[in-house]
Design a protein around this motif. Structure first.
Motif, PDB file in Angstrom:
ATOM      1  N   GLY A   1      -6.937  12.448   7.423  1.00  0.00           N
ATOM      2  CA  GLY A   1      -8.460  12.751   7.803  1.00  0.00           C
ATOM      3  C   GLY A   1      -9.359  12.206   6.759  1.00  0.00           C
ATOM      4  N   ALA A   2     -10.330  12.933   6.937  1.00  0.00           N
ATOM      5  CA  ALA A   2     -11.653  12.192   6.853  1.00  0.00           C
ATOM      6  C   ALA A   2     -11.512  11.931   4.841  1.00  0.00           C
ATOM      7  CB  ALA A   2     -13.169  13.213   6.646  1.00  0.00           C
ATOM      8  N   PHE A   3     -11.235  13.128   4.426  1.00  0.00           N
ATOM      9  CA  PHE A   3     -11.108  13.100   2.445  1.00  0.00           C
ATOM     10  C   PHE A   3      -9.757  12.613   2.393  1.00  0.00           C
ATOM     11  CE2 PHE A   3     -12.633  17.428   3.497  1.00  0.00           C
ATOM     12  CZ  PHE A   3     -13.973  17.421   2.290  1.00  0.00           C
ATOM     13  N   ALA A   4      -8.403  11.821   2.870  1.00  0.00           N
ATOM     14  CA  ALA A   4      -8.070  10.709   2.646  1.00  0.00           C
ATOM     15  C   ALA A   4      -8.475   9.510   2.782  1.00  0.00           C
ATOM     16  CB  ALA A   4      -6.508  10.212   3.445  1.00  0.00           C
ATOM     17  N   VAL A   5      -9.926   9.138   3.697  1.00  0.00           N
ATOM     18  CA  VAL A   5      -9.861   7.571   3.473  1.00  0.00           C
ATOM     19  C   VAL A   5     -11.412   8.071   2.556  1.00  0.00           C
ATOM     20  CG1 VAL A   5     -12.100   6.561   4.893  1.00  0.00           C
ATOM     21  CG2 VAL A   5     -10.267   7.520   6.210  1.00  0.00           C
ATOM     22  N   ILE A   6     -12.316   9.321   2.229  1.00  0.00           N
ATOM     23  CA  ILE A   6     -12.869   8.563   0.994  1.00  0.00           C
ATOM     24  C   ILE A   6     -12.085   8.868  -0.461  1.00  0.00           C
ATOM     25  CG2 ILE A   6     -14.517  10.677  -0.277  1.00  0.00           C
ATOM     26  CD1 ILE A   6     -14.754  11.677   2.251  1.00  0.00           C
TER      27      ILE A   6
ATOM     28  N   ALA B   1     -11.530   4.795  -0.405  1.00  0.00           N
ATOM     29  CA  ALA B   1     -12.669   4.216  -0.710  1.00  0.00           C
ATOM     30  C   ALA B   1     -12.762   4.148  -1.954  1.00  0.00           C
ATOM     31  CB  ALA B   1     -13.768   4.581   0.132  1.00  0.00           C
ATOM     32  N   ARG B   2     -12.634   5.803  -3.378  1.00  0.00           N
ATOM     33  CA  ARG B   2     -12.578   6.006  -3.934  1.00  0.00           C
ATOM     34  C   ARG B   2     -11.836   5.302  -5.310  1.00  0.00           C
ATOM     35  NH1 ARG B   2     -12.597  11.119  -3.923  1.00  0.00           N
ATOM     36  NH2 ARG B   2     -10.700  11.471  -4.299  1.00  0.00           N
ATOM     37  N   ILE B   3     -10.878   5.250  -5.219  1.00  0.00           N
ATOM     38  CA  ILE B   3      -9.797   4.956  -5.482  1.00  0.00           C
ATOM     39  C   ILE B   3     -10.013   3.462  -6.242  1.00  0.00           C
ATOM     40  CG2 ILE B   3      -8.369   4.503  -4.887  1.00  0.00           C
ATOM     41  CD1 ILE B   3      -8.229   6.390  -7.713  1.00  0.00           C
ATOM     42  N   LEU B   4     -10.403   2.436  -5.264  1.00  0.00           N
ATOM     43  CA  LEU B   4     -10.288   1.156  -4.569  1.00  0.00           C
ATOM     44  C   LEU B   4     -11.885   1.202  -5.503  1.00  0.00           C
ATOM     45  CD1 LEU B   4      -9.055   0.383  -1.095  1.00  0.00           C
ATOM     46  CD2 LEU B   4      -7.973   0.195  -3.136  1.00  0.00           C
ATOM     47  N   LEU B   5     -12.761   1.280  -4.713  1.00  0.00           N
ATOM     48  CA  LEU B   5     -13.689   1.168  -5.533  1.00  0.00           C
ATOM     49  C   LEU B   5     -14.317   1.509  -7.484  1.00  0.00           C
ATOM     50  CD1 LEU B   5     -16.692   2.973  -3.057  1.00  0.00           C
ATOM     51  CD2 LEU B   5     -16.221   0.780  -3.667  1.00  0.00           C
ATOM     52  N   LEU B   6     -13.742   2.760  -7.630  1.00  0.00           N
ATOM     53  CA  LEU B   6     -13.648   2.534  -9.151  1.00  0.00           C
ATOM     54  C   LEU B   6     -12.453   1.575  -9.916  1.00  0.00           C
ATOM     55  CD1 LEU B   6     -12.471   6.675  -9.350  1.00  0.00           C
ATOM     56  CD2 LEU B   6     -14.699   5.466 -10.290  1.00  0.00           C
TER      57      LEU B   6
ATOM     58  N   GLY C   1       0.578  -0.642  -0.037  1.00  0.00           N
ATOM     59  CA  GLY C   1      -0.026  -0.808   0.119  1.00  0.00           C
ATOM     60  C   GLY C   1       0.825   1.030   0.328  1.00  0.00           C
ATOM     61  N   PHE C   2       2.078   1.211  -0.326  1.00  0.00           N
ATOM     62  CA  PHE C   2       3.515   2.212  -0.210  1.00  0.00           C
ATOM     63  C   PHE C   2       2.701   3.537  -1.140  1.00  0.00           C
ATOM     64  CE2 PHE C   2       6.636   4.910  -2.450  1.00  0.00           C
ATOM     65  CZ  PHE C   2       7.036   4.944  -0.851  1.00  0.00           C
ATOM     66  N   HIS C   3       2.361   3.604  -2.235  1.00  0.00           N
ATOM     67  CA  HIS C   3       1.670   4.578  -3.326  1.00  0.00           C
ATOM     68  C   HIS C   3       0.007   4.668  -2.712  1.00  0.00           C
ATOM     69  CE1 HIS C   3       5.174   3.510  -5.569  1.00  0.00           C
ATOM     70  NE2 HIS C   3       4.311   2.729  -6.002  1.00  0.00           N
ATOM     71  N   LEU C   4      -0.590   3.828  -1.679  1.00  0.00           N
ATOM     72  CA  LEU C   4      -2.110   4.670  -1.061  1.00  0.00           C
ATOM     73  C   LEU C   4      -1.958   5.569  -0.160  1.00  0.00           C
ATOM     74  CD1 LEU C   4      -3.798   1.345  -1.690  1.00  0.00           C
ATOM     75  CD2 LEU C   4      -4.324   3.248  -3.181  1.00  0.00           C
ATOM     76  N   ASP C   5      -0.375   5.379   0.312  1.00  0.00           N
ATOM     77  CA  ASP C   5       0.145   6.795   1.423  1.00  0.00           C
ATOM     78  C   ASP C   5      -0.269   7.450   0.934  1.00  0.00           C
ATOM     79  OD1 ASP C   5       0.542   7.038   4.042  1.00  0.00           O
ATOM     80  OD2 ASP C   5       2.065   7.473   3.063  1.00  0.00           O
ATOM     81  N   GLY C   6       0.340   7.803  -0.609  1.00  0.00           N
ATOM     82  CA  GLY C   6       0.691   9.260  -0.997  1.00  0.00           C
ATOM     83  C   GLY C   6      -0.435   9.696  -1.716  1.00  0.00           C
ATOM     84  N   LEU C   7      -1.642   8.520  -1.944  1.00  0.00           N
ATOM     85  CA  LEU C   7      -2.664   8.935  -2.562  1.00  0.00           C
ATOM     86  C   LEU C   7      -3.153   9.758  -1.055  1.00  0.00           C
ATOM     87  CD1 LEU C   7      -4.551   8.576  -4.604  1.00  0.00           C
ATOM     88  CD2 LEU C   7      -5.750   6.873  -2.888  1.00  0.00           C
ATOM     89  N   MET C   8      -3.668   9.026  -0.171  1.00  0.00           N
ATOM     90  CA  MET C   8      -4.280   9.341   1.156  1.00  0.00           C
ATOM     91  C   MET C   8      -3.669  10.769   1.160  1.00  0.00           C
ATOM     92  SD  MET C   8      -4.295   6.230   3.052  1.00  0.00           S
ATOM     93  CE  MET C   8      -6.234   6.660   4.177  1.00  0.00           C
ATOM     94  N   ASP C   9      -2.302  10.916   1.793  1.00  0.00           N
ATOM     95  CA  ASP C   9      -2.063  12.508   1.929  1.00  0.00           C
ATOM     96  C   ASP C   9      -2.266  13.283   1.117  1.00  0.00           C
ATOM     97  OD1 ASP C   9      -0.787  11.810   4.277  1.00  0.00           O
ATOM     98  OD2 ASP C   9       1.231  10.306   3.322  1.00  0.00           O
ATOM     99  N   THR C  10      -2.273  13.357  -0.084  1.00  0.00           N
ATOM    100  CA  THR C  10      -2.097  14.182  -1.168  1.00  0.00           C
ATOM    101  C   THR C  10      -4.358  14.409  -1.418  1.00  0.00           C
ATOM    102  OG1 THR C  10      -0.222  13.168  -2.820  1.00  0.00           O
ATOM    103  CG2 THR C  10      -2.010  15.161  -3.755  1.00  0.00           C
ATOM    104  N   GLU C  11      -4.875  13.529  -0.668  1.00  0.00           N
ATOM    105  CA  GLU C  11      -6.475  14.250  -1.079  1.00  0.00           C
ATOM    106  C   GLU C  11      -7.081  15.113  -0.279  1.00  0.00           C
ATOM    107  OE1 GLU C  11      -8.864  12.973  -3.665  1.00  0.00           O
ATOM    108  OE2 GLU C  11      -7.398  12.135  -4.325  1.00  0.00           O
TER     109      GLU C  11
END
Length: 257
Positions: free
Chosen positions: A110-115, A118-123, A78-88
């Motif tokens: 934060g809440a937007f990181a979780v959102i 969830a969005r990227i995994l669902l897509l 999940g290395f890159h997902l961490d970057g995604l969440m921080d950036t979100e």
């Protein structure tokens, strides 16, 4: 020995694949970018093989989708997902550029990181399911190649694009990059594009078009929100570009199917 050491650095940084312990030398970080795409090659190979196994054993659509979705997460941890969440979190804060850069370094979620997660995994799950349901082996293969291409492009953008700040992992990697590393990344891109065209030029054009759009969007957002790229934005680019490629391949597979 330098090659194996730098290969080990790349896999220890960007994957959960066990590598022998050794002392890093001064320029190992910069050269690790050259071997970074090989992590994507491993993911792509496992992705295609896992799909072949799922078809061979008639795995239902839902577990087949979950299996394929988990392949890159398991290999990278999940290395890159961490970057995604921080950036979100940073982008959705609507704060000043300086504050957004601070948020990128904040270890809290934060809440937007979780959102965003969830969005990227669902897509991605929806795209994989659509491809699997269409029975498009060619789209699966092209998506496997996309895991490699995304990391080649991430390496190139990390080298050539303006950095948002001095310091951090991305700056350390890109600071000492030599001409041979840049040339190596370009050669890998040519090889990847050539192989994709060899597999199927029509699907290759769809995949490459998706990456072109992702690159333009990445450059725009990085400059607008942060004044350049960081390690976190690079991680977000890897994940989002792969997801967009999967979506376009799924749409194409459904249309021609």
């Amino acid at each position: 020995m330098n090659i194996f050491r730098r290969l080990g650095v790349a896999f220890s940084m960007y994957s959960r694949i066990p590598v022998p312990r050794f002392d890093w030398k001064e320029d190992d970080m910069a050269h690790s970018l050259l071997f970074f795409p090989l992590v994507g090659a491993l993911i792509g190979g496992c992705f295609v093989l896992a799909d072949c196994a799922a078809v061979r054993f008639s795995l239902p659509l839902l577990p087949r989708t979950i299996l394929l979705l988990l392949i890159p997460i398991i290999i990278t941890g999940g290395f890159h997902l961490d970057g995604l969440m921080d950036t979100e979190d940073a982008i959705r804060s609507y704060q000043t550029r300086e504050r957004k850069l601070e948020i990128l370094k904040d270890p809290h979620i934060g809440a937007f990181a979780v959102i965003g997660l969830a969005r990227i995994l669902l897509l991605m799950a929806g795209a994989i399911a659509a491809i699997a349901d269409a029975g498009s082996l060619m789209a699966i293969r092209m998506l496997g190649i996309a895991f490699y291409v995304s990391r080649v492009l991430s390496g190139l953008t990390s080298v050539y694009m303006k950095k948002a700040r001095k310091g951090g992992m991305l700056h350390a990697e890109a600071a000492g990059v030599k001409r041979s590393v840049r040339a190596g990344l370009w050669i890998q891109l040519v090889i990847a594009v050539g192989f994709a065209i060899y597999v199927n030029y029509i699907y290759a054009l769809v995949m490459l078009a998706s990456f072109l759009v992702s690159l333009l969007w990445y450059r725009y957002q990085s400059a607008r929100h942060f004044g350049g790229v960081t390690g976190d934005t690079a991680g977000r680019f890897v994940v989002s570009s792969e997801t967009f490629a999967a979506i376009l391949l799924a749409v194409f597979a459904r249309v021609i199917g």
